[in-house]
Structure formats: structure tokens, C-alpha cells
Design an enzyme around this catalytic site. Structure first.
Site, PDB file in Angstrom:
ATOM      1  N   ASP A 100      20.946-109.414 -35.103  1.00  0.00           N
ATOM      2  CA  ASP A 100      21.097-110.486 -36.090  1.00  0.00           C
ATOM      3  C   ASP A 100      21.538-109.927 -37.433  1.00  0.00           C
ATOM      4  O   ASP A 100      20.947-108.964 -37.940  1.00  0.00           O
ATOM      5  CB  ASP A 100      19.749-111.188 -36.303  1.00  0.00           C
ATOM      6  CG  ASP A 100      19.600-112.430 -35.453  1.00  0.00           C
ATOM      7  OD1 ASP A 100      20.631-113.023 -35.064  1.00  0.00           O
ATOM      8  OD2 ASP A 100      18.450-112.812 -35.169  1.00  0.00           O
ATOM      9  N   GLU A 132      24.012-117.087 -38.012  1.00  0.00           N
ATOM     10  CA  GLU A 132      23.658-118.505 -37.925  1.00  0.00           C
ATOM     11  C   GLU A 132      24.637-119.359 -38.714  1.00  0.00           C
ATOM     12  O   GLU A 132      25.064-118.979 -39.794  1.00  0.00           O
ATOM     13  CB  GLU A 132      22.245-118.721 -38.506  1.00  0.00           C
ATOM     14  CG  GLU A 132      21.166-118.018 -37.727  1.00  0.00           C
ATOM     15  CD  GLU A 132      19.759-118.239 -38.311  1.00  0.00           C
ATOM     16  OE1 GLU A 132      19.603-119.053 -39.251  1.00  0.00           O
ATOM     17  OE2 GLU A 132      18.824-117.584 -37.815  1.00  0.00           O
ATOM     18  N   GLU A 199      19.440-123.393 -30.435  1.00  0.00           N
ATOM     19  CA  GLU A 199      17.977-123.362 -30.556  1.00  0.00           C
ATOM     20  C   GLU A 199      17.419-124.756 -30.822  1.00  0.00           C
ATOM     21  O   GLU A 199      17.845-125.453 -31.747  1.00  0.00           O
ATOM     22  CB  GLU A 199      17.586-122.398 -31.696  1.00  0.00           C
ATOM     23  CG  GLU A 199      16.087-122.282 -31.894  1.00  0.00           C
ATOM     24  CD  GLU A 199      15.656-121.102 -32.752  1.00  0.00           C
ATOM     25  OE1 GLU A 199      16.517-120.278 -33.138  1.00  0.00           O
ATOM     26  OE2 GLU A 199      14.449-121.009 -33.035  1.00  0.00           O
TER      27      GLU A 199
HETATM   28  O1  KIV Z   1      15.725-113.982 -34.234  1.00  0.00           O
HETATM   29  C1  KIV Z   1      15.566-114.416 -33.092  1.00  0.00           C
HETATM   30  O2  KIV Z   1      14.641-114.028 -32.369  1.00  0.00           O
HETATM   31  C2  KIV Z   1      16.497-115.427 -32.601  1.00  0.00           C
HETATM   32  C3  KIV Z   1      16.167-116.072 -31.284  1.00  0.00           C
HETATM   33  C4  KIV Z   1      15.082-117.046 -31.462  1.00  0.00           C
HETATM   34  C5  KIV Z   1      17.361-116.670 -30.660  1.00  0.00           C
HETATM   35  O3  KIV Z   1      17.451-115.721 -33.235  1.00  0.00           O
END
Ligand code: KIV
Length: 281
Positions: A100, A132, A199
């Protein structure tokens, strides 16, 4: 010369020991094989998760909650994400590792987004990044892709925007938000995302998105009619016992197990039961 044979045991994942790539997850969608994805944030658990045959490991910014105890995902930094991601990468032999981009490292400035993605790839050795948002971040997606870095999108409940939405409830129940989500999903595919996470949205909407995109759609609280599923590892292992959304299936109850084990250890130390004769030199 003796033939070189790799033997291994794995779960019911159909794929062989070849590394999972962005192409292979796209091939899974085409062939109808569901994609399995879990989060991991450290070497020890990532090694087990990879061994078990998971297709994709997400080094999620949920590390901010799960590992650091923050209320939201906002505080985690790029360097902290790289620390978690490089620990995971050292453990993994097969899975695709997606990291991420943390809050503040890509929104609103595509040059900064590119620099953040390059830093993650260079310093952690991960294989792709996730971010995101939809149309608002499309220039960042496009710019990151110019460097040859695969990007996974994330729509629906986007925890980095929690202060905009105010709650963690199901998203896109109203027609207008559902249409925006569908249009954002198409934009992310057009921009070149290799996959998309949805999500906490209604299952019928997730199905519609998965059917209208050719890239894999991986759901969390998005029903069964998508191309794969993702859960937070610590939730499905039952370590985070106070978090109980409807979509969460717990495969263990490690909170209770660890609590019991530590209580037994404390008792054993206090009562001089541990260590015994065999447990010393
Ligand atoms: O940060 C995370 O764990 C996520 C998942 C919930 C998809 O983005």
C-alpha cells in the site's frame, strides 16, 4: 547428473510453484480460478502464508492499526511501509507482494506518487503497489505506470478517507455512489491498473464491477461474485477479537490461544515449574 526435483506441499491452490505475477493473476480471472490474498507485515507470518500457497500478499497500511495500534491507517509513513514490506519480501518465494502507498504519499501530486512508488519498489523489493481512490488519483496511477510499476486500485470503503466519510459502514448503497464506483473502476482499468480491490460494498454491485472489467476484482466484504478474496491476516487468525464485521470468517481463535499460553507461562514461572531439569544446561 541427478534430476533436480522441487517437492512441496501446498493448499488447494491450483498453480504450481512458479512465482505469481501480475500476469498470472490476470490469467486466473480468465480461467475462472479464484485469487487468494491476505495481508502480512512481518517475516515470520509472511513465510507461513507464502508456504500455504497464497497467491497475493498485501503489505497493507492496515499495519497502522494491526501492528502499531493506531485508530486509523493515516499515521503510517512511507518508511514504515518499506520496513514492513522488506521483511515480507525476504520471506516470500512464490506470492506476488503488493504494498500500500500510505496516506499522503500519492494524493494530489503525481510526481510525489511516482517517487513514493519508486522508493517502495527500490527499497523493499516488492512487486506492485496499491492505492485508494478513483478519478481523483488517476494521474498518479498513470504516472506510476510510466515507470513500469504495476498498480492495484482500491475502491468502496477506502480507509484513508475515513474522515471524509465519517464511518466504516457499507459504501455505495445509493445509486449515485454505485454509478461513481463503477465509473471509477472503469477509469482505473483504462489507466492500466492490473487488479482492483473492492471493500465493503453490496455484493450485487461488486458482481457488476467484476463482470464489466477484464482485470481481476478482489473483494473484502464484497460478496462471492468477484475474482478473489482478501482478508486481514490478524483478523482471520482471530488475533483481533474485538473486530467483528459480517464478512469476516475466523479460521482460528488465536487471541484466546495466545492469552491462555501466556497465562500458563506466567503461572509456570511463578510456581517454579519452568524451566524443569530437561530445559536447562
Ligand atoms: O490495508 C489493508 O489491509 C487493505 C485491505 C483491507 C484490502 O487495504
Amino acid at each position: 547428473m541427478k534430476p533436480f526435483i522441487i517437492s512441496f506441499t501446498m493448499s488447494t491452490a491450483k498453480s504450481d510453484f512458479k512465482r505469481v505475477t501480475t500476469n498470472s493473476v490476470q490469467e486466473m480471472k480468465r480461467s475462472g480460478e479464484k485469487i487468494s490474498m491476505l495481508t502480512s507485515y512481518d517475516f515470520t507470518l509472511a513465510r507461513i502464508v507464502d508456504k500455504a500457497g497464497i497467491d497475493v500478499i498485501l503489505v497493507g497500511d492496515s499495519a497502522s492499526n494491526v501492528m502499531a495500534g493506531h485508530e486509523t491507517t493515516l499515521p503510517i509513513t512511507l518508511d514504515q511501509m518499506i520496513y514492513h514490506a522488506s521483511s515480507v519480501v525476504r520471506a516470500v518465494e512464490r506470492a506476488l507482494v503488493v504494498v500500500d502507498l500510505p496516506f499522503g504519499s500519492y494524493q494530489g501530486n503525481s510526481k510525489e506518487a511516482l517517487n513514493s512508488a519508486i522508493k517502495i519498489m527500490k527499497e523493499s523489493g516488492a512487486h506492485a503497489v496499491k492505492l485508494e481512490g478513483g478519478i481523483e488519483v488517476i494521474t498518479s496511477v498513470e504516472r506510476i505506470l510510466t515507470a513500469g510499476i504495476p498498480v492495484m486500485g482500491h475502491l468502496g470503503l477506502t480507509p484513508q478517507s475515513i474522515y471524509k466519510f465519517g464511518t466504516y459502514t457499507v459504501r455505495a448503497k445509493e445509486e449515485a455512489e454505485a454509478e461513481k464506483l463503477l465509473s471509477d473502476a472503469r477509469e482505473l482499468e483504462r489507466a492500466g491498473c492490473f487488479a482492483l480491490v473492492l471493500e465493503k460494498i453490496p455484493a450485487h454491485l461488486a458482481k457488476r464491477v467484476a463482470e464489466s472489467l477484464s482485470i481481476p476484482v478482489i473483494g473484502i466484504g464484497a460478496g462471492a461474485d468477484v475474482d478473489g478474496q482478501v482478508l486481514v491476516l490478524h483478523d482471520m487468525l482471530g488475533m483481533t477479537h474485538e473486530f467483528n464485521p459480517r464478512f469476516l470468517r475466523r479460521y482460528l481463535n488465536l487471541y484466546e490461544d495466545i492469552l491462555g499460553a501466556v497465562e500458563s507461562y506466567v503461572t509456570d514461572v511463578k510456581t517454579l515449574d519452568f524451566p524443569n531439569q530437561k530445559e536447562q544446561y
